[in-house]
Design a protein around this motif. Structure first.
Motif, PDB file in Angstrom:
ATOM      1  N   UNK A  72       9.813  10.411 -11.916  1.00 40.18           N
ATOM      2  CA  UNK A  72      10.422   8.959 -11.422  1.00 40.18           C
ATOM      3  C   UNK A  72       9.885   8.594 -10.428  1.00 40.18           C
ATOM      4  N   UNK A  73       9.758   7.420 -10.226  1.00 37.01           N
ATOM      5  CA  UNK A  73       9.136   6.720  -9.674  1.00 37.01           C
ATOM      6  C   UNK A  73       9.968   5.947  -7.416  1.00 37.01           C
ATOM      7  N   UNK A  74       8.743   6.800  -6.279  1.00 40.87           N
ATOM      8  CA  UNK A  74       9.306   5.868  -5.315  1.00 40.87           C
ATOM      9  C   UNK A  74       8.899   5.473  -4.214  1.00 40.87           C
ATOM     10  N   UNK A  75       9.975   4.801  -3.962  1.00 43.67           N
ATOM     11  CA  UNK A  75       9.185   3.679  -3.195  1.00 43.67           C
ATOM     12  C   UNK A  75       9.170   3.853  -1.753  1.00 43.67           C
ATOM     13  N   UNK A  76       8.239   3.142  -1.002  1.00 43.84           N
ATOM     14  CA  UNK A  76       8.615   3.886   0.329  1.00 43.84           C
ATOM     15  C   UNK A  76       9.400   1.906   0.569  1.00 43.84           C
ATOM     16  N   UNK A  77      10.264   1.749   2.114  1.00 42.63           N
ATOM     17  CA  UNK A  77      10.869   1.002   1.897  1.00 42.63           C
ATOM     18  C   UNK A  77      11.177   0.283   3.099  1.00 42.63           C
ATOM     19  N   UNK A  78      11.058   1.403   4.259  1.00 38.65           N
ATOM     20  CA  UNK A  78      10.924   1.346   5.502  1.00 38.65           C
ATOM     21  C   UNK A  78      11.028   2.594   6.874  1.00 38.65           C
ATOM     22  N   UNK A  79      10.299   2.387   7.638  1.00 41.22           N
ATOM     23  CA  UNK A  79       9.900   1.220   8.301  1.00 41.22           C
ATOM     24  C   UNK A  79       8.766   0.677   7.525  1.00 41.22           C
ATOM     25  N   UNK A  80       7.669   1.196   7.103  1.00 42.10           N
ATOM     26  CA  UNK A  80       6.451   0.451   6.468  1.00 42.10           C
ATOM     27  C   UNK A  80       6.833   0.662   4.895  1.00 42.10           C
ATOM     28  N   UNK A  81       6.970  -0.208   4.059  1.00 39.44           N
ATOM     29  CA  UNK A  81       7.729  -1.055   2.901  1.00 39.44           C
ATOM     30  C   UNK A  81       6.504  -0.526   2.319  1.00 39.44           C
ATOM     31  N   UNK A  82       6.548  -1.014   0.465  1.00 47.15           N
ATOM     32  CA  UNK A  82       5.264  -0.912  -0.680  1.00 47.15           C
ATOM     33  C   UNK A  82       4.748   0.105  -1.313  1.00 47.15           C
ATOM     34  N   UNK A  83       4.596   1.309  -0.663  1.00 45.59           N
ATOM     35  CA  UNK A  83       4.189   2.358  -1.500  1.00 45.59           C
ATOM     36  C   UNK A  83       4.848   2.683  -2.923  1.00 45.59           C
ATOM     37  N   UNK A  84       3.732   3.031  -3.421  1.00 42.90           N
ATOM     38  CA  UNK A  84       4.494   3.892  -5.158  1.00 42.90           C
ATOM     39  C   UNK A  84       4.179   4.899  -5.045  1.00 42.90           C
ATOM     40  N   UNK A  85       5.197   5.821  -5.577  1.00 42.96           N
ATOM     41  CA  UNK A  85       3.973   6.916  -6.726  1.00 42.96           C
ATOM     42  C   UNK A  85       5.532   7.604  -7.407  1.00 42.96           C
ATOM     43  N   UNK A  86       4.714   8.412  -8.327  1.00 43.56           N
ATOM     44  CA  UNK A  86       5.299   9.136  -9.134  1.00 43.56           C
ATOM     45  C   UNK A  86       5.624  10.596  -9.258  1.00 43.56           C
ATOM     46  N   UNK A  87       6.469  11.247  -9.108  1.00 37.41           N
ATOM     47  CA  UNK A  87       7.034  12.214  -8.386  1.00 37.41           C
ATOM     48  C   UNK A  87       6.003  13.269  -9.580  1.00 37.41           C
TER      49      UNK A  87
END
Length: 430
Positions: A72-87
């Motif tokens: 799965x992918x995890x995307x940060x959406x707040x309070x910062x946004x745009x970081x992406x990682x693969x679980x």
């Protein structure tokens, strides 16, 4: 020509895009780990999965919809946004928070391709235009689900992912090498300036701070013998307004950086006239910071040159007023920035709770007993070293920027089909 589809059409229909736990509660040993934006690095996911906070089994069960599985992918959406990682495999069954979202690739999508597609300029520009919030900019699920993503056939996705895995790794290795060069350059500069300012004192920042470290052959004088200290004003929000109040610009710890004062964000406060008079900065004052919650702030110093008239300073800043016949303000600022100054405040600070200092400790700082003429010569030599260091550091910073731009352009070109990955090579040259 590849199809370009909204992200919501590319995920597993049984596991739609979702955010996680709203209130995870206390950290529960043996509980279910959950991923927050702060836990994610910019490029490498969670640095240490074992250090993640954990929620209770009951809360995790209530949010089983946001459970993640490997790939799965995890995307940060707040309070910062745009970081992406693969679980990774070790986080199988972990959960998320309200500030992170799960993107579970569908059967027609390669997860690694989707990982890169969400880092392309196509996706990032859309997110930047969609985020809300003036202070904490956050990305809502609705615009995230509408993110446009190219969707070539599965075999092509895998070829692109393989290419980007290899080529971005090369770029990232070069970026790490440049960052290490900058760190080494800064360390050598600190050592060189420190040897000029406080000759004979060890300039190895990693050595023990056992007291005393002053060489017997060097003469020192306590700062209090050649300068006086002015304390700042404490803000009291509950204080009643008085007719004698005045409004003054207000220097805070955040404004004082190593060797300079940042005046891009200056606040004004209402204070009693007599308090303002007693805490007004004068040209040539050297401002020294307390920790104020951050140990790295302790002992930072800079020269005030009256950039803003009638500036007062907060109580977490000491204003040192040197005797102009005995001590140069610029020399004192150089002493504070040296290894000697930094070690002095680390050693003498109150380490119980929040690291802090006092006016008495500030005025007990040992300053090399140099004649004023010698001090000015040292300041001039240190300035030449700093100018040379700044030139080299700027060149390395420019290389880092070019590498980042190259990385972004490479990702965008590959996932949008502008680059044929079967014949291409990034050719890392900076």
């Amino acid at each position: 020509m590849w199809d370009v589809l909204p992200l919501r059409r590319l995920v597993d229909p049984k596991r739609p895009i979702t955010y996680g736990i709203v209130q995870a509660g206390e950290d529960v040993p043996g509980g279910v780990p959950y991923i927050r934006p702060v836990d994610m690095t910019e490029t490498d996911g969670v640095a240490d999965p074992a250090q993640l906070r954990k929620t209770s089994l009951e809360i995790a069960r209530a949010y089983k919809r946001s459970r993640v599985t490997p790939g799965d992918l995890v995307v940060s959406i707040g309070p910062s946004y745009g970081k992406i990682m693969t679980v990774p495999a070790e986080l199988d069954g972990a959960n998320l928070t309200q500030g992170t979202a799960r993107v579970a690739p569908g059967r027609s999508m390669c997860g690694r391709f989707l990982f890169w597609a969400l880092q392309s300029k196509l996706a990032r520009s859309f997110w930047d235009a969609s985020v809300g919030g003036a202070t904490f900019r956050s990305l809502n699920l609705e615009p995230l689900s509408r993110t446009a993503c190219p969707a070539p056939d599965l075999e092509e996705q895998r070829r692109i992912a393989d290419f980007l895995d290899a080529e971005t790794s090369r770029l990232d290795q070069t970026r790490v090498a440049r960052s290490k060069q900058i760190d080494l350059l800064n360390e050598r500069h600190l050592a060189a300036v420190s040897e000029l300012v406080t000759p004979g004192i060890s300039t190895d920042c990693r050595r023990s701070t056992d007291w005393p470290w002053l060489p017997a052959a060097q003469e020192f004088v306590r700062l209090g013998h050649i300068a006086r200290v002015q304390t700042g004003v404490m803000v009291n929000a509950s204080r009643k307004v008085s007719e004698s109040d005045v409004v003054r610009p207000y220097l805070r710890v955040a404004n004082v950086q190593d060797g300079r004062i940042d005046l891009t964000q200056v606040k004004s406060i209402r204070v009693e006239r007599s308090a303002a008079r007693l805490s007004t900065l004068q040209f040539g004052d050297v401002v020294i910071t307390e920790a104020n919650g951050n140990p790295d702030n302790l002992g930072r110093g800079a020269v005030w040159r009256n950039e803003i008239p009638e500036m007062i300073h907060q109580n977490h800043i000491f204003a040192i007023r040197p005797d102009p016949k005995l001590l140069s303000s610029d020399y004192l600022a150089a002493v504070l920035a040296s290894v000697h100054g930094r070690r002095y405040f680390r050693f003498t600070s109150n380490q119980v709770g929040i690291a802090t200092t006092s006016s008495a400790k500030v005025m007990s700082l040992p300053v090399p007993a140099l004649a004023l003429e010698a001090q000015l010569k040292v300041v001039n030599q240190a300035g030449q070293l700093t100018e040379s260091q700044s030139y080299l550091a700027s060149a390395l910073d420019r290389q880092l920027l070019l590498l980042s731009e190259r990385r972004q352009a490479l990702i965008t070109a590959a996932v949008t089909g502008q680059l044929d990955v079967t014949t291409a090579s990034s050719g890392v040259r900076v």
